[in-house]
Design a protein around this motif. Structure first.
Motif, PDB file in Angstrom:
ATOM      1  N   LYS A 176       1.012  -1.249  -0.051  1.00  0.00           N
ATOM      2  CA  LYS A 176       0.009   0.100  -0.048  1.00  0.00           C
ATOM      3  C   LYS A 176       0.995   1.255  -0.148  1.00  0.00           C
ATOM      4  O   LYS A 176       0.443   2.401  -0.623  1.00  0.00           O
ATOM      5  N   TRP A 177       1.827   1.464   0.863  1.00  0.00           N
ATOM      6  CA  TRP A 177       2.878   2.545   0.781  1.00  0.00           C
ATOM      7  C   TRP A 177       3.532   2.447  -0.704  1.00  0.00           C
ATOM      8  O   TRP A 177       3.444   3.750  -1.040  1.00  0.00           O
ATOM      9  N   THR A 178       3.876   1.534  -1.224  1.00  0.00           N
ATOM     10  CA  THR A 178       4.525   1.649  -2.766  1.00  0.00           C
ATOM     11  C   THR A 178       3.419   1.978  -3.638  1.00  0.00           C
ATOM     12  O   THR A 178       3.660   3.030  -4.478  1.00  0.00           O
ATOM     13  N   ALA A 179       1.986   1.899  -3.664  1.00  0.00           N
ATOM     14  CA  ALA A 179       1.121   2.344  -4.284  1.00  0.00           C
ATOM     15  C   ALA A 179       0.756   3.648  -4.207  1.00  0.00           C
ATOM     16  O   ALA A 179       0.404   4.506  -5.172  1.00  0.00           O
ATOM     17  N   ILE A 180       0.698   4.181  -3.198  1.00  0.00           N
ATOM     18  CA  ILE A 180       0.664   5.674  -2.720  1.00  0.00           C
ATOM     19  C   ILE A 180       1.605   6.603  -2.884  1.00  0.00           C
ATOM     20  O   ILE A 180       1.272   7.774  -3.013  1.00  0.00           O
ATOM     21  N   GLN A 181       2.668   6.130  -3.058  1.00  0.00           N
ATOM     22  CA  GLN A 181       4.021   7.130  -3.245  1.00  0.00           C
ATOM     23  C   GLN A 181       3.598   8.128  -4.572  1.00  0.00           C
ATOM     24  O   GLN A 181       3.878   9.411  -4.494  1.00  0.00           O
ATOM     25  N   PRO A 182       3.233   7.325  -5.661  1.00  0.00           N
ATOM     26  CA  PRO A 182       2.961   8.463  -6.699  1.00  0.00           C
ATOM     27  C   PRO A 182       1.979   9.698  -6.749  1.00  0.00           C
ATOM     28  O   PRO A 182       2.336  10.718  -7.000  1.00  0.00           O
TER      29      PRO A 182
ATOM     30  N   GLY B 270       2.602  22.394  -6.040  1.00  0.00           N
ATOM     31  CA  GLY B 270       2.586  23.738  -5.553  1.00  0.00           C
ATOM     32  C   GLY B 270       1.532  24.204  -4.641  1.00  0.00           C
ATOM     33  O   GLY B 270       1.354  25.489  -4.637  1.00  0.00           O
ATOM     34  N   CYS B 271       0.766  23.458  -4.161  1.00  0.00           N
ATOM     35  CA  CYS B 271      -0.422  23.635  -3.291  1.00  0.00           C
ATOM     36  C   CYS B 271       0.210  23.912  -1.858  1.00  0.00           C
ATOM     37  O   CYS B 271       1.482  23.950  -1.498  1.00  0.00           O
ATOM     38  N   ALA B 272      -0.827  24.194  -0.986  1.00  0.00           N
ATOM     39  CA  ALA B 272      -0.421  24.565   0.421  1.00  0.00           C
ATOM     40  C   ALA B 272       0.005  23.573   1.380  1.00  0.00           C
ATOM     41  O   ALA B 272       1.135  23.678   2.252  1.00  0.00           O
ATOM     42  N   SER B 273      -0.428  22.289   1.174  1.00  0.00           N
ATOM     43  CA  SER B 273       0.085  21.167   1.893  1.00  0.00           C
ATOM     44  C   SER B 273      -0.580  20.057   1.476  1.00  0.00           C
ATOM     45  O   SER B 273      -1.444  19.832   0.537  1.00  0.00           O
ATOM     46  N   THR B 274       0.170  18.997   1.687  1.00  0.00           N
ATOM     47  CA  THR B 274      -0.115  17.567   1.596  1.00  0.00           C
ATOM     48  C   THR B 274      -0.420  16.671   2.584  1.00  0.00           C
ATOM     49  O   THR B 274       0.395  16.648   3.420  1.00  0.00           O
ATOM     50  N   THR B 275      -1.565  15.855   2.915  1.00  0.00           N
ATOM     51  CA  THR B 275      -1.854  15.107   3.906  1.00  0.00           C
ATOM     52  C   THR B 275      -2.084  13.818   3.313  1.00  0.00           C
ATOM     53  O   THR B 275      -2.840  13.596   2.359  1.00  0.00           O
ATOM     54  N   LEU B 276      -1.424  12.655   4.002  1.00  0.00           N
ATOM     55  CA  LEU B 276      -1.935  11.188   3.872  1.00  0.00           C
ATOM     56  C   LEU B 276      -3.012  10.785   4.912  1.00  0.00           C
ATOM     57  O   LEU B 276      -2.763  10.909   5.835  1.00  0.00           O
ATOM     58  N   ALA B 277      -3.872  10.287   4.303  1.00  0.00           N
ATOM     59  CA  ALA B 277      -5.330   9.899   5.196  1.00  0.00           C
ATOM     60  C   ALA B 277      -5.533   8.281   4.830  1.00  0.00           C
ATOM     61  O   ALA B 277      -5.134   7.850   3.672  1.00  0.00           O
ATOM     62  N   GLY B 278      -6.183   7.769   5.698  1.00  0.00           N
ATOM     63  CA  GLY B 278      -6.680   6.225   5.581  1.00  0.00           C
ATOM     64  C   GLY B 278      -7.126   5.647   7.064  1.00  0.00           C
ATOM     65  O   GLY B 278      -7.001   6.223   7.961  1.00  0.00           O
ATOM     66  N   GLY B 279      -7.996   4.827   6.636  1.00  0.00           N
ATOM     67  CA  GLY B 279      -8.653   4.033   7.973  1.00  0.00           C
ATOM     68  C   GLY B 279      -8.639   2.445   7.927  1.00  0.00           C
ATOM     69  O   GLY B 279      -8.986   2.160   6.810  1.00  0.00           O
TER      70      GLY B 279
END
Length: 350
Positions: A181-187, A196-205
């Motif tokens: 799952k980590w490999t898949a989400i990296q791209p 160039g946006c304000a921030s990036t957040t990684l979510a999941g449950g």
């Protein structure tokens, strides 16, 4: 200046979650900005029915928000569940968030989804009166290129890149293996960081939808999203990525059920470093009167217990274990205590 956070819990706006937030201390609130998924409105799917019931719905939501959240905490509002059949989601988002902005006198950050962007361009452009936005990108339903495309749609609707906080959402990853799952989400993260946006957040449950099929006793359930986060932290190029999860709930809202027809199991969902320890007893209805007390006694004697002063929820567990007047509680209080502990534990670990 753009809003910052280390932890964004994604919460369904139910009573247990509201009380858990209400009992966070000012220190515990530091670095937490919750994303609140408002619950469905009881209305017909047509515009007339929605307009008739929306004022009372928003008045109630406003009171709940003011009561539950510290006055300095931004309110990130998602309306995806409010009236999903309504065809003008951008318009609904603007009306709800504008109303809550005025009634709560708080900073409101609307959540933009693909449903928001699929409506009238004029409705999306009308959101530009807000200073910031959270853009939720459901990774399971998109390719990584969709991150760039969604950002382009926002910019095309006069929403500046620096106003956009991208949330790359893995959604439900129950029992998934963390490494692939980590490999898949990296791209997705790479595209988000390059946007160039304000921030990036990684979510999941990864908490199950329900406890059906799990036997009574003590079980450890993997916190897959946190295990993926620990893999992320080994890569310096993702240092600025922020963390989000669904606390002790599954990402899906779940079907409406008749409370008279279900008999939930008495249970404690207790977050530890990379797993939840689930203490499960029998059914709540017509069950033994001291099941929750017995589970709480097991918890407070367990080495993973954080102590009664750690969080509001941990204090409630100790009281349930030691106070003879405490009964079995109810599904709302179970969720309250589990969410309270989870919020404090996760925020303190980031």
């Amino acid at each position: 200046m753009a809003t910052t956070w280390k932890y964004m819990p994604i919460l369904k706006w139910k009573q247990g979650e509201r009380i858990a937030l209400k009992n966070l201390t000012p220190v515990q609130w530091e670095h937490i900005v919750p994303l609140l998924e408002l619950l469905p409105i009881i209305a017909t799917p047509d515009s007339v029915g929605l307009r008739a019931e929306l004022p009372a719905y928003l008045e109630k939501a406003s009171k709940q928000l003011v009561e539950a959240l510290h006055e300095d905490v931004p309110l990130v509002i998602d309306v995806s569940h409010v009236a999903p059949a309504y065809p003008h989601q951008a318009r609904l988002l603007r009306v709800v968030c504008d109303s809550l902005r005025k009634s709560t006198k708080r900073q409101i950050i609307p959540v933009i989804t693909q449903a928001t962007l699929s409506g009238s361009p004029a409705d999306v452009q009308a959101l530009a009166t807000f200073a910031e936005f959270v853009v939720r990108i459901a990774a399971p339903f998109n390719h990584a290129e969709a991150v760039t495309n969604i950002v382009k749609l926002c910019v095309g609707a006069a929403l500046p890149k620096k106003s956009l906080h991208l949330v790359v959402d893995q959604r439900s990853i129950v029992s998934q293996a963390p490494a692939p799952k980590w490999t898949a989400i990296q791209p997705y993260l790479t595209s988000a960081l390059a946007s160039g946006c304000a921030s990036t957040t990684l979510a999941g449950g990864s908490f199950p939808m329900n406890l059906i099929g799990i036997k009574q006793g003590i079980h450890d359930l993997p916190r897959v999203e946190w295990q993926i986060w620990k893999l992320l932290r080994k890569h310096s190029e993702y240092d600025v990525v922020r963390f989000a999860d669904y606390t002790v709930s599954n990402p899906e809202l779940g079907p409406d059920v008749d409370p008279l027809q279900v008999n939930p199991s008495v249970a404690i969902r207790y977050a530890a470093d990379s797993f939840w320890r689930l203490y499960k007893a029998g059914g709540f209805k017509k069950g033994a009167p001291n099941q929750y007390k017995s589970l709480s006694k097991l918890l407070i004697s367990d080495p993973i217990y954080s102590g009664s002063t750690f969080s509001y929820g941990d204090k409630q567990y100790e009281q349930a274990a030691t106070n003879p007047k405490v009964g079995n509680g109810n599904p709302s209080s179970w969720r309250r205590d589990a969410t309270s502990h989870h919020l404090v534990l996760t925020a303190s670990a980031l």
